[in-house]
Design an enzyme around this catalytic site. Sequence first.
Site, PDB file in Angstrom:
ATOM      1  N   HIS A 172       0.865  -1.180   0.000  1.00 38.51           N
ATOM      2  CA  HIS A 172       0.000   0.000   0.000  1.00 38.51           C
ATOM      3  C   HIS A 172       0.899   1.227   0.000  1.00 38.51           C
ATOM      4  O   HIS A 172       1.729   1.400   0.890  1.00 38.51           O
ATOM      5  CB  HIS A 172      -0.919   0.033   1.214  1.00 38.51           C
ATOM      6  CG  HIS A 172      -1.831   1.222   1.218  1.00 38.51           C
ATOM      7  ND1 HIS A 172      -3.075   1.212   0.615  1.00 38.51           N
ATOM      8  CD2 HIS A 172      -1.663   2.474   1.725  1.00 38.51           C
ATOM      9  CE1 HIS A 172      -3.637   2.397   0.757  1.00 38.51           C
ATOM     10  NE2 HIS A 172      -2.806   3.180   1.424  1.00 38.51           N
ATOM     11  N   CYS A 173       0.746   2.080  -0.993  1.00 38.98           N
ATOM     12  CA  CYS A 173       1.588   3.269  -1.138  1.00 38.98           C
ATOM     13  C   CYS A 173       0.818   4.499  -0.659  1.00 38.98           C
ATOM     14  O   CYS A 173      -0.194   4.881  -1.252  1.00 38.98           O
ATOM     15  CB  CYS A 173       2.007   3.443  -2.596  1.00 38.98           C
ATOM     16  SG  CYS A 173       3.079   4.883  -2.862  1.00 38.98           S
ATOM     17  N   VAL A 174       1.310   5.114   0.421  1.00 38.40           N
ATOM     18  CA  VAL A 174       0.614   6.285   0.961  1.00 38.40           C
ATOM     19  C   VAL A 174       0.748   7.481   0.028  1.00 38.40           C
ATOM     20  O   VAL A 174      -0.091   8.395   0.061  1.00 38.40           O
ATOM     21  CB  VAL A 174       1.156   6.644   2.357  1.00 38.40           C
ATOM     22  CG1 VAL A 174       0.850   5.550   3.360  1.00 38.40           C
ATOM     23  CG2 VAL A 174       2.663   6.944   2.319  1.00 38.40           C
TER      24      VAL A 174
ATOM     25  N   ASN B 207      -2.011   7.029  -2.287  1.00 46.02           N
ATOM     26  CA  ASN B 207      -3.249   6.735  -1.560  1.00 46.02           C
ATOM     27  C   ASN B 207      -4.002   5.568  -2.191  1.00 46.02           C
ATOM     28  O   ASN B 207      -5.226   5.590  -2.342  1.00 46.02           O
ATOM     29  CB  ASN B 207      -4.147   7.984  -1.515  1.00 46.02           C
ATOM     30  CG  ASN B 207      -5.215   7.889  -0.436  1.00 46.02           C
ATOM     31  OD1 ASN B 207      -5.017   7.236   0.583  1.00 46.02           O
ATOM     32  ND2 ASN B 207      -6.348   8.536  -0.656  1.00 46.02           N
ATOM     33  N   ASN B 208      -3.244   4.535  -2.547  1.00 43.88           N
ATOM     34  CA  ASN B 208      -3.861   3.373  -3.189  1.00 43.88           C
ATOM     35  C   ASN B 208      -2.952   2.164  -3.005  1.00 43.88           C
ATOM     36  O   ASN B 208      -1.751   2.310  -2.748  1.00 43.88           O
ATOM     37  CB  ASN B 208      -4.070   3.629  -4.685  1.00 43.88           C
ATOM     38  CG  ASN B 208      -5.069   2.676  -5.302  1.00 43.88           C
ATOM     39  OD1 ASN B 208      -5.727   1.901  -4.609  1.00 43.88           O
ATOM     40  ND2 ASN B 208      -5.185   2.725  -6.626  1.00 43.88           N
TER      41      ASN B 208
END
EC number: 2.3.1.225
Length: 343
Positions: free
Chosen positions: A178-180, A183-184
Amino acid sequence: MDFLVLFSFYLAFLLICVIMICIFTKSQRLKAVVLGGAQVCARVTPQCFQRAVQTLLHQLFHTRHPAFLALHLLLQGLVYAEYTYEVFSYCRELEFSLPCLLLPYVLLSVNLVFFTLTCSTNPGTITKTNVLLLLQVYEFDEVMFPKNSRCSTCDLRKPARSKHCRVCDRCVHRFDHHCVWVNNCIGAWNTGYFLIYLLTLTASAATIAILSAAFLLRLVAVSNLYQETYLDDLGRFQAVDTGFLIQHLFLAFPRIIFLLGFVIVLSLLLAGYLCFALYLAATNQTTNEWYRGDWAWCQHWPLVAWSPSAEPQIHQNIYSHGLWSNLQEVFIPATPSYKKKKR
């Protein structure tokens, strides 16, 4: 202590921290250090402050929150604003090649396209309607991905290489991480977009760093600053050295020097992560699989892992089918028919 020494310490500290995290990320040592530090801090800080910090951290890292996405766009906007306002203008005065100066804007345009695609594309959400189809895409290795496992949250069978994302609260097909910053989740259906986004982001930071450094070097050459002298603290004339020159440029162009330092560090960090991402793509691994690989093998084979007389075992990656096929799978997600062709 002068600016050059302080800046060197800052760069060294930042790079050492990143290297330490990369080295110990697969062990329990770093977690133990972090937990120990948190326990020490908890004893000396008020409960209300602890609750506020915990709430903030939960909102930022355990829920889908646009804060990091907004920070990403803000930093990118500030970098390009400074590049446009000073570096581009000064480079035009020094007769730099216009195509070279426009290259960062081309990279920015491509980057924003793939940034948007990475943010908005469904990464591969597993639902009741598609779970039976996705169960046929990859074989179960019975080590990291047992055949009959179910997601306790979604109450669905877990296809091989899938994982439940606690931030998005969904199971994702070929889950990477999950890549902040976007945001996905990064999964089967947007990994290719993410790689191109990461590549163009690295290239744009490196290009701005090169052009900023080239401007300062040409300015020094045109001004003949290396042939000048200055008075030191004792009133003696000294030849201009590199340390004095950097401090002089910092006083004359502070924003450009800060920009250069920031994009150099950013370029190094992004280049390192890009190499790691390309390695995973070339070997057909996900970040989740790379992180879990050794631990999953030790859990599955405890006698082999702990027996001193046993030969060391290596977890075989059954999903790798050669460099070209692995890279193709990143940009053209695997399907059940794809799996059958490989048999």
